[in-house]
Design a protein around this motif. Structure first.
Motif, PDB file in Angstrom:
ATOM      1  N   GLY A 207       1.016  -1.259  -0.079  1.00 39.87           N
ATOM      2  CA  GLY A 207       0.070   0.060  -0.002  1.00 39.87           C
ATOM      3  C   GLY A 207       0.933   1.197  -0.037  1.00 39.87           C
ATOM      4  N   VAL A 208       0.588   2.353  -0.701  1.00 36.27           N
ATOM      5  CA  VAL A 208       1.237   3.507  -0.817  1.00 36.27           C
ATOM      6  C   VAL A 208       0.442   4.602  -0.687  1.00 36.27           C
ATOM      7  CG1 VAL A 208       2.771   4.988  -2.143  1.00 36.27           C
ATOM      8  CG2 VAL A 208       2.980   2.409  -2.394  1.00 36.27           C
ATOM      9  N   GLY A 209       0.477   5.719   0.392  1.00 31.82           N
ATOM     10  CA  GLY A 209      -0.263   6.779   0.446  1.00 31.82           C
ATOM     11  C   GLY A 209       0.053   7.469   1.873  1.00 31.82           C
ATOM     12  N   ARG A 210      -0.423   8.552   2.234  1.00 35.80           N
ATOM     13  CA  ARG A 210      -0.381   9.143   3.414  1.00 35.80           C
ATOM     14  C   ARG A 210      -1.096   8.509   4.361  1.00 35.80           C
ATOM     15  NH1 ARG A 210      -3.474  13.537   3.065  1.00 35.80           N
ATOM     16  NH2 ARG A 210      -4.504  12.997   1.163  1.00 35.80           N
ATOM     17  N   LEU A 211      -0.680   8.458   5.560  1.00 31.94           N
ATOM     18  CA  LEU A 211      -1.174   7.718   6.596  1.00 31.94           C
ATOM     19  C   LEU A 211      -2.305   8.487   7.465  1.00 31.94           C
ATOM     20  CD1 LEU A 211       1.987   6.084   8.219  1.00 31.94           C
ATOM     21  CD2 LEU A 211       0.644   5.346   6.292  1.00 31.94           C
ATOM     22  N   VAL A 212      -3.352   8.605   6.564  1.00 36.52           N
ATOM     23  CA  VAL A 212      -4.518   9.374   7.217  1.00 36.52           C
ATOM     24  C   VAL A 212      -5.967   8.622   6.830  1.00 36.52           C
ATOM     25  CG1 VAL A 212      -3.409  11.578   6.648  1.00 36.52           C
ATOM     26  CG2 VAL A 212      -4.697  10.485   4.695  1.00 36.52           C
ATOM     27  N   SER A 213      -6.896   9.234   7.630  1.00 40.65           N
ATOM     28  CA  SER A 213      -7.963   8.214   7.374  1.00 40.65           C
ATOM     29  C   SER A 213      -8.718   8.138   6.204  1.00 40.65           C
ATOM     30  CB  SER A 213      -8.992   9.297   8.559  1.00 40.65           C
ATOM     31  OG  SER A 213      -9.509  10.418   7.881  1.00 40.65           O
ATOM     32  N   GLN A 214      -8.631   9.181   5.205  1.00 45.40           N
ATOM     33  CA  GLN A 214      -9.133   8.767   3.751  1.00 45.40           C
ATOM     34  C   GLN A 214      -8.437   7.549   3.170  1.00 45.40           C
ATOM     35  OE1 GLN A 214      -7.574  11.887   0.881  1.00 45.40           O
ATOM     36  NE2 GLN A 214      -8.186  10.421  -0.550  1.00 45.40           N
ATOM     37  N   LYS A 215      -7.151   7.318   3.489  1.00 45.63           N
ATOM     38  CA  LYS A 215      -6.711   5.973   2.868  1.00 45.63           C
ATOM     39  C   LYS A 215      -7.077   4.771   3.495  1.00 45.63           C
ATOM     40  CE  LYS A 215      -4.515   8.644   0.280  1.00 45.63           C
ATOM     41  NZ  LYS A 215      -4.725   8.925  -1.325  1.00 45.63           N
ATOM     42  N   ASP A 216      -7.707   4.791   4.602  1.00 47.19           N
ATOM     43  CA  ASP A 216      -8.110   3.488   5.227  1.00 47.19           C
ATOM     44  C   ASP A 216      -7.247   2.378   5.485  1.00 47.19           C
ATOM     45  OD1 ASP A 216     -10.139   2.228   6.862  1.00 47.19           O
ATOM     46  OD2 ASP A 216     -11.230   1.500   5.001  1.00 47.19           O
TER      47      ASP A 216
END
Length: 381
Positions: A207-216
């Motif tokens: 998985g790749v992405g900011r560690l924020v709620s949107q990315k779940d």
């Protein structure tokens, strides 16, 4: 290749944080510069992970906007437009549309193209922490119609913008993000110095992405726990963000410390994508989902939530990767296990990714400008 309808363009971003939207707009700036256009990358504040990655031929302009940032960046952008008068300004991540207001205050003929990178309704629902957050939908309805053109990163975003602004949807152009560059393709071939990717090791889910709620990512970790019960596997999540401690606690509570890694922001995520067995997007919402297209460019099978908006369009409703409901660890686990059991068809995935090449997308943006120039001249106001 589309002929250049203008000679100078500017791309406006609030900052150069390490997100997919910023990366896409930097690629677009690169595409403009490679076509011989005088190209400025204008930022409210010159800070963020991409500050060291300004494309060749692109001039960085730091507006040095300070608190209150919305007011400061609007007036700073106004002064920039009066001084430089680019023929076109592409504005992204500019939720309250400082660009359209700055153009009106500047009284210049610059064409303003709002590039909407996210599903605004979902974003506003996700973040309503203060009074300004609650008035942002009203500002969108007021100011977006002032733009000369609206470009959405996916059909789902276009429909959302049309609903929010009451602008006819056929006036919102859909242009997917430019995410596949020769540099990206070259970086997929670089080695990954991590023992999990050595020959004979268990498959790695990425998985790749900011560690924020949107990315779940909690849902992805729970899905991985189910996969891990069925077969040996590992999960790596590249990115940094406010949810790190929560995610690490979840990993510990599921006794997955030996098989889950969160190594932080990666300078070259594409090499990891190429080495991973499955790329997984677990987001609750997206604007486009750049990482899905990037994973295809690396030739890696994809499992993605069928979230608003973008991934289903990239994957052509399941033709190029499996889609699952959002917030459903069981469904993601099943899709991952099925994908791991199938032969990998990298050439087909790589061919699909060419739809999102910088050359292809730059042509489409230049066509937007060409179409604007054939319309009756609007007076700067």
């Amino acid at each position: 290749m589309t002929m250049n309808p203008v000679s100078s363009v500017s791309v406006f971003l609030p900052a150069l944080a390490g997100g997919g939207a910023e990366r896409a707009m930097m690629h677009l700036a690169q595409g403009f510069a490679e076509r011989g256009l005088k190209t400025d990358l204008v930022v409210a504040e010159a800070e963020g992970a991409y500050l060291s990655k300004i494309p060749a031929g692109v001039r960085l302009v730091d507006l040095q906007a300070r608190s209150p940032v919305v007011v400061s960046k609007t007036f700073a952008l106004q002064r920039y437009l009066q001084r430089e008068q680019p023929e076109a300004l592409f504005s992204a991540l500019d939720i309250v549309s400082s660009a359209t207001l700055a153009r009106r205050l500047a009284g210049v003929p610059t064409q303003v193209v709002m590039c909407v990178q996210t599903n605004l309704s979902q974003q506003f629902r996700d973040h309503q922490p203060h009074t300004f957050g609650r008035v942002r939908p009203q500002l969108v309805r007021l100011m977006y119609p002032w733009a000369d053109a609206l470009v959405a990163a996916s059909a789902g975003v276009a429909a959302d913008v049309a609903r929010m602004t009451h602008i006819p949807q056929d006036r919102v152009r859909v242009i997917y993000n430019p995410v596949v560059t020769p540099e990206v393709l070259a970086k997929t071939q670089e080695p990954v110095e991590h023992p999990w990717f050595a020959p004979g090791e268990p498959p790695v889910l990425l998985g790749v992405g900011r560690l924020v709620s949107q990315k779940d990512f909690p849902t992805l970790i729970r899905a991985f726990a189910r996969v891990r019960k069925e077969r040996p596997a590992r999960l790596m999540i590249l990115g940094e963000g406010e949810d790190r401690l929560q995610l690490e606690a979840l990993v510990r509570s599921l006794n997955l410390e030996a098989d889950v890694a969160l190594p932080g922001f990666a300078e070259n995520p594409y090499a990891y994508m190429a080495q991973a067995s499955v790329f997984v997007l677990s987001s609750i919402f997206e604007g486009f989902g750049n990482v899905v297209a990037e994973a295809l460019a690396a030739g890696t099978p994809v499992v993605s939530t069928d979230c608003e908006s973008g991934p289903a369009e990239i994957l052509e409703n399941g033709r190029y990767g499996r889609l699952t409901p959002t917030r459903d660890p069981e469904a993601i686990a099943r899709a991952v296990l099925q994908t791991l059991d199938e032969p990998r068809n990298s050439p087909e995935l790589i061919a699909r990714a060419q739809s999102f090449s910088v050359a292809n997308i730059t042509d489409q943006y230049l066509q937007v400008l060409a179409d604007l120039l054939t319309q009756p001249t609007r007076q700067a106001s």
